[in-house]
Design an enzyme around this catalytic site. Structure first.
Site, PDB file in Angstrom:
ATOM      1  N   THR A  22      31.426  34.197  57.258  1.00 33.79           N
ATOM      2  CA  THR A  22      32.504  34.826  58.012  1.00 33.79           C
ATOM      3  C   THR A  22      32.130  34.986  59.479  1.00 33.79           C
ATOM      4  O   THR A  22      33.001  35.003  60.343  1.00 33.79           O
ATOM      5  CB  THR A  22      32.829  36.221  57.436  1.00 33.79           C
ATOM      6  OG1 THR A  22      31.602  36.925  57.228  1.00 33.79           O
ATOM      7  CG2 THR A  22      33.568  36.128  56.112  1.00 33.79           C
ATOM      8  N   ASP A  23      30.826  35.111  59.764  1.00 33.91           N
ATOM      9  CA  ASP A  23      30.423  35.483  61.138  1.00 33.91           C
ATOM     10  C   ASP A  23      30.894  34.481  62.188  1.00 33.91           C
ATOM     11  O   ASP A  23      31.427  34.857  63.228  1.00 33.91           O
ATOM     12  CB  ASP A  23      28.910  35.765  61.249  1.00 33.91           C
ATOM     13  CG  ASP A  23      28.003  34.600  60.902  1.00 33.91           C
ATOM     14  OD1 ASP A  23      28.512  33.564  60.384  1.00 33.91           O
ATOM     15  OD2 ASP A  23      26.788  34.706  61.145  1.00 33.91           O
ATOM     16  N   ALA A 111      14.990  30.072  52.103  1.00 29.68           N
ATOM     17  CA  ALA A 111      15.459  30.863  50.964  1.00 29.68           C
ATOM     18  C   ALA A 111      16.714  31.650  51.293  1.00 29.68           C
ATOM     19  O   ALA A 111      17.162  32.471  50.510  1.00 29.68           O
ATOM     20  CB  ALA A 111      14.346  31.808  50.509  1.00 29.68           C
ATOM     21  N   LEU A 113      16.925  33.896  53.656  1.00 32.88           N
ATOM     22  CA  LEU A 113      16.576  35.258  54.077  1.00 32.88           C
ATOM     23  C   LEU A 113      16.291  35.315  55.573  1.00 32.88           C
ATOM     24  O   LEU A 113      15.687  36.258  56.070  1.00 32.88           O
ATOM     25  CB  LEU A 113      15.373  35.776  53.277  1.00 32.88           C
ATOM     26  CG  LEU A 113      15.576  35.799  51.759  1.00 32.88           C
ATOM     27  CD1 LEU A 113      14.317  36.301  51.058  1.00 32.88           C
ATOM     28  CD2 LEU A 113      16.772  36.658  51.373  1.00 32.88           C
ATOM     29  N   SER A 114      16.674  34.264  56.274  1.00 33.71           N
ATOM     30  CA  SER A 114      16.637  34.289  57.728  1.00 33.71           C
ATOM     31  C   SER A 114      15.258  34.283  58.356  1.00 33.71           C
ATOM     32  O   SER A 114      15.031  34.919  59.375  1.00 33.71           O
ATOM     33  CB  SER A 114      17.349  35.555  58.197  1.00 33.71           C
ATOM     34  OG  SER A 114      18.454  35.220  58.913  1.00 33.71           O
ATOM     35  N   SER A 115      14.339  33.543  57.746  1.00 37.91           N
ATOM     36  CA  SER A 115      13.008  33.471  58.351  1.00 37.91           C
ATOM     37  C   SER A 115      13.088  32.797  59.723  1.00 37.91           C
ATOM     38  O   SER A 115      12.361  33.174  60.650  1.00 37.91           O
ATOM     39  CB  SER A 115      12.036  32.722  57.443  1.00 37.91           C
ATOM     40  OG  SER A 115      12.513  31.418  57.212  1.00 37.91           O
ATOM     41  N   SER A 116      13.977  31.843  59.880  1.00 43.22           N
ATOM     42  CA  SER A 116      14.030  31.130  61.165  1.00 43.22           C
ATOM     43  C   SER A 116      14.585  32.024  62.274  1.00 43.22           C
ATOM     44  O   SER A 116      14.042  32.043  63.383  1.00 43.22           O
ATOM     45  CB  SER A 116      14.831  29.843  61.043  1.00 43.22           C
ATOM     46  OG  SER A 116      16.022  30.072  60.350  1.00 43.22           O
ATOM     47  N   ASP A 159      22.397  36.872  61.739  1.00 40.41           N
ATOM     48  CA  ASP A 159      20.972  36.994  61.423  1.00 40.41           C
ATOM     49  C   ASP A 159      20.184  37.649  62.552  1.00 40.41           C
ATOM     50  O   ASP A 159      19.328  38.509  62.323  1.00 40.41           O
ATOM     51  CB  ASP A 159      20.387  35.609  61.127  1.00 40.41           C
ATOM     52  CG  ASP A 159      21.162  34.912  60.020  1.00 40.41           C
ATOM     53  OD1 ASP A 159      21.923  35.598  59.315  1.00 40.41           O
ATOM     54  OD2 ASP A 159      21.019  33.681  59.882  1.00 40.41           O
TER      55      ASP A 159
HETATM   56  C1  GLA Z   1      23.313  31.360  58.008  1.00 42.80           C
HETATM   57  C2  GLA Z   1      23.749  31.527  59.443  1.00 42.80           C
HETATM   58  C3  GLA Z   1      24.542  32.809  59.611  1.00 42.80           C
HETATM   59  C4  GLA Z   1      25.680  32.877  58.610  1.00 42.80           C
HETATM   60  C5  GLA Z   1      25.180  32.583  57.209  1.00 42.80           C
HETATM   61  C6  GLA Z   1      26.302  32.463  56.210  1.00 42.80           C
HETATM   62  O1  GLA Z   1      22.422  32.352  57.672  1.00 42.80           O
HETATM   63  O2  GLA Z   1      22.627  31.574  60.281  1.00 42.80           O
HETATM   64  O3  GLA Z   1      25.016  32.887  60.926  1.00 42.80           O
HETATM   65  O4  GLA Z   1      26.706  32.007  58.974  1.00 42.80           O
HETATM   66  O5  GLA Z   1      24.434  31.392  57.146  1.00 42.80           O
HETATM   67  O6  GLA Z   1      26.976  33.656  56.086  1.00 42.80           O
END
Ligand code: GLA
Length: 678
Positions: A22-23, A111, A113-116, A159
């Site tokens: 959605t972001d 995974a 979980l936003s490591s990058s 993220d």
């Molecule tokens: C990744 C992107 C986020 C978001 C998600 C899905 O993590 O970096 O900005 O779009 O996917 O919700």
């Protein structure tokens, strides 16, 4: 020393509870910053170079020169996330001071979980620290979000915003254009579990093209919809549509679009509505409603958005079978993790069920693969100046040997089990509360006062006299002395406290210093001396207002900034300014914990069966309690000098996990505490 790190930055990963894909459509999300993070220890260089070494040997060292136009490393190279930050910051503020950095992290890669993004945020903070520049958080959130597109993913801003804006104990609703963050407290009996499907979803790999395709399709869906004659007068953005058009009408609009655009559109608008409802359910503590929303989100991501995979579907199904209130894939999808919501009491069954079913079926040990994590909603990214001793040692990640693990286990036993209240209760044979009730009303003021004074004196003693002549630890002598002081004083109740407490405290401190030396501390450093004073904060409280902070590492982290600041202050100025705010703050923080132990001691001494001799015995237990704390504390610190803080902390948390040997926690949260899987 030329090799000292001067700063340490930390940027957490996240788990998104709801609001997926959605972001980038300008619609809200509801993520949580987690306890896993990317960390960089750094020191500024005198030139424009950034040189990075990664503790994980899979990531080779890399370096580059800061510029406004940086050619990327080959696609997929981890150094590109640092380049992304450097290029954006150089364009924004002209900064060009490089740094040497040692990167470490424990967020599972690929995974979801936003490591990058954590690496981009950490790199940006490292650059700012190296250049002595500060940027406003909101601006930094937006800057790092657009910076990351450097790696080729057209991602949104969730993220980076949550990594910088997380709040302990909270999920954060994030709205975009303009960016707004609203922390929502996570109900105390909810648990968020992250379960890794172990299917890799690399943002810089195959998942990138699929992700970018979704971003494009959303734009196309909106354009196609607005191009229809019937669209006249409709809002022209997703946000406008979601807030200004009834959901039934939105579904009709979706149905009129061709596949796959129709599904994409339907997911986005229904998911946005689910975020609103999820926030309401969380505020109302309605876990069942929240769970249903997670389930609906997963179905929508699977069927309409087509970003799930069979492993994620199976994982989500298993989670529900084993007691999760709801579950869904989290992050971009195409593999990675599922997020599960459950009540605290359902947690053991849920974890065991997943271990047996999803992982067991595949012959996978989820602990060994780091596949199950109970999320600890955490604060956002931060920058710390490093205390000297830690900088001198530098971090390493050499794992602990078997013998060292045994030492650590011994330390943990001492530090966490059992609290002073229980030891005293065993001695007097009556719950400590009985004694508490006997204390007059003004007791707590007097105790606080006496405690603060005693600690102030102890601090003076530590700074002025410690570190002179090394002697072997001699617990017995100190205990005899303390008993002596108690016996001589007898129990005169509260009035005696002001005289007796500084004496016992000084005796304890001397003993603590001996124990410190025997574990190899160099007491000529202010930091080691303060570590002795820190001991008075451990081992309680056992009846607590804030039971979340009873664990040894929790207390240490609560004190860490105050200790580091005080150490630096003392190193620079000595104790000439005893009333300096940094020192007053440290004493106050330790006193708030030490005073609990002191009241317990006083309560035990107030029970009528305990006479003068008994009072001395109570004192002896009091002293030996802090000797135990010191032994545990300085064992942990010895191991940290060899292995680094993080490694020891991780090993300590894993001991907890060893089930039967887990130390019972004292305090109200003990029963609901999740097993720590770290
Ligand atoms: C990744 C992107 C986020 C978001 C998600 C899905 O993590 O970096 O900005 O779009 O996917 O919700």
């Amino acid at each position: 020393m030329a090799s000292r790190w001067t700063h340490r930055v930390r940027a957490p990963g996240r788990v998104n509870l709801i609001g997926e894909h959605t972001d980038y459509n300008g619609l809200p999300v509801l993520p949580v910053a987690i306890q896993r993070s990317v960390r960089i220890e750094l020191r500024a260089r005198g030139d424009r170079r950034v040189r990075l070494t990664n503790e994980d040997p899979r990531f080779e060292p890399c370096e580059f020169e800061i510029a406004a136009d940086l050619a990327p490393f080959p696609s997929g190279h981890w150094g590109n996330y640092a380049k992304a930050a450097a290029q954006a910051l150089q364009r924004r503020s002209g900064l060009d001071g490089g740094f040497d950095g040692l990167v470490a992290g424990d967020i599972p890669a690929a995974a979801g979980l936003s490591s990058s993004s954590a690496l981009v945020v950490a790199s940006a903070l490292a650059l700012l620290a190296a250049n002595g520049i500060e940027l406003e958080r909101g601006e930094l959130m937006e800057l790092t979000a657009s910076a990351e597109r450097y790696v080729g993913t057209d991602s949104g801003g969730m993220d980076q915003a949550i990594s910088l804006g997380g709040r302990a104990g909270h999920a954060v609703r994030i709205d975009f254009d303009p960016l707004r963050l609203e922390p929502v407290p996570l109900p105390a009996d909810w648990r968020i579990v992250i379960a890794n499907s172990l299917v890799e979803a690399r943002k810089s790999g195959g998942a990138q093209a699929a992700y970018n395709a979704r971003v494009r399709e959303c734009r196309e869906a909106l354009a196609a919809l607005l191009a229809r004659p019937t669209a006249l007068g409709l809002p022209t953005t997703y946000r406008g549509l979601v807030s200004g058009v009834q959901s039934g009408r939105l579904l009709e609009l979706a149905a009129a679009l061709p596949a796959p655009l129709s599904g994409r559109f339907r997911h986005v608008v229904t998911e946005a509505a689910r975020v609103d409802e999820a926030v309401a359910a969380m505020r109302a503590g309605d876990l069942e409603a929240f769970g249903r929303l997670l389930d609906a989100s997963h179905a929508s991501l699977r069927d309409d958005y087509e970003v799930s995979c069979k492993e994620l579907d199976e994982l989500v199904g298993c989670a529900r079978e084993h007691g999760a209130a709801g579950a869904r894939l989290t992050g971009a999808g195409f593999g990675g993790c599922a997020v599960l919501a459950a009540r605290a009491e359902a947690l053991p069954g849920l974890l065991a069920g997943l271990a047996q079913s999803f992982y067991g079926r595949r012959g996978i040990d989820p602990v060994a693969r780091d596949a199950l994590l109970v999320a600890e909603p955490s604060d956002g990214a931060q920058t710390d100046r490093l205390e000297d001793a830690y900088a001198r040692v530098g971090p390493t990640t050499m794992p602990l040997s078997a013998a060292e693990i045994e030492d650590l286990r011994r330390a943990q036993k001492l530090l966490e089990h059992p609290g002073l209240a229980i030891k005293l209760t065993n001695l007097i044979g009556t719950p400590i509360e009985k004694g508490m009730a006997l204390l007059p009303k003004r007791a707590s003021t007097l105790v606080n006062d006496a405690t603060t004074k005693a600690l102030r004196a102890a601090l003076r003693l530590a700074v002025v006299t410690m570190g002179k002549k090394p002697r072997p630890a001699s617990r017995a002598t100190h205990r005899v002395l303390a008993i002596g002081s108690g016996a001589a004083g007898g129990f005169f109740g509260l009035p005696a406290l002001a005289i007796e407490l500084p004496v016992s405290t000084a005796i304890i401190l001397r003993s603590v210093a001996d124990i410190a030396r025997s574990e190899g501390e160099d007491l000529s450093s202010p930091e080691s001396r303060l570590a002795c004073i820190e001991v008075f904060a451990f081992g309680g409280p056992s009846r607590g207002d804030d039971a979340a902070e009873t664990g040894y590492f929790a207390v240490r982290s609560a004190l860490s900034i105050a200790v580091a600041e005080a150490a630096q202050f003392i190193a620079e100025k000595g104790l000439v300014e005893e009333g300096a705010p940094v020192l007053v703050r440290l004493v106050a923080q330790i006193a708030s914990r030490f005073s609990v132990a002191v009241s317990e001691k006083l309560a035990a001494q107030a029970v009528p069966v305990v006479g003068a001799l008994g009072g001395a015995t109570v004192n002896a237990i009091f002293v030996s309690h802090f000797q135990d704390m010191a032994t545990g504390h300085f064992i942990v610190r010895r191991l940290e000098r060899a292995h680094g803080f993080e490694e020891v902390r991780r090993a300590y948390a894993n001991l907890d996990l060893a089930g039967s040997r887990a130390p019972p926690r004292i305090g109200p949260r003990a029963s609901g505490d999740p097993p720590r899987i770290a």
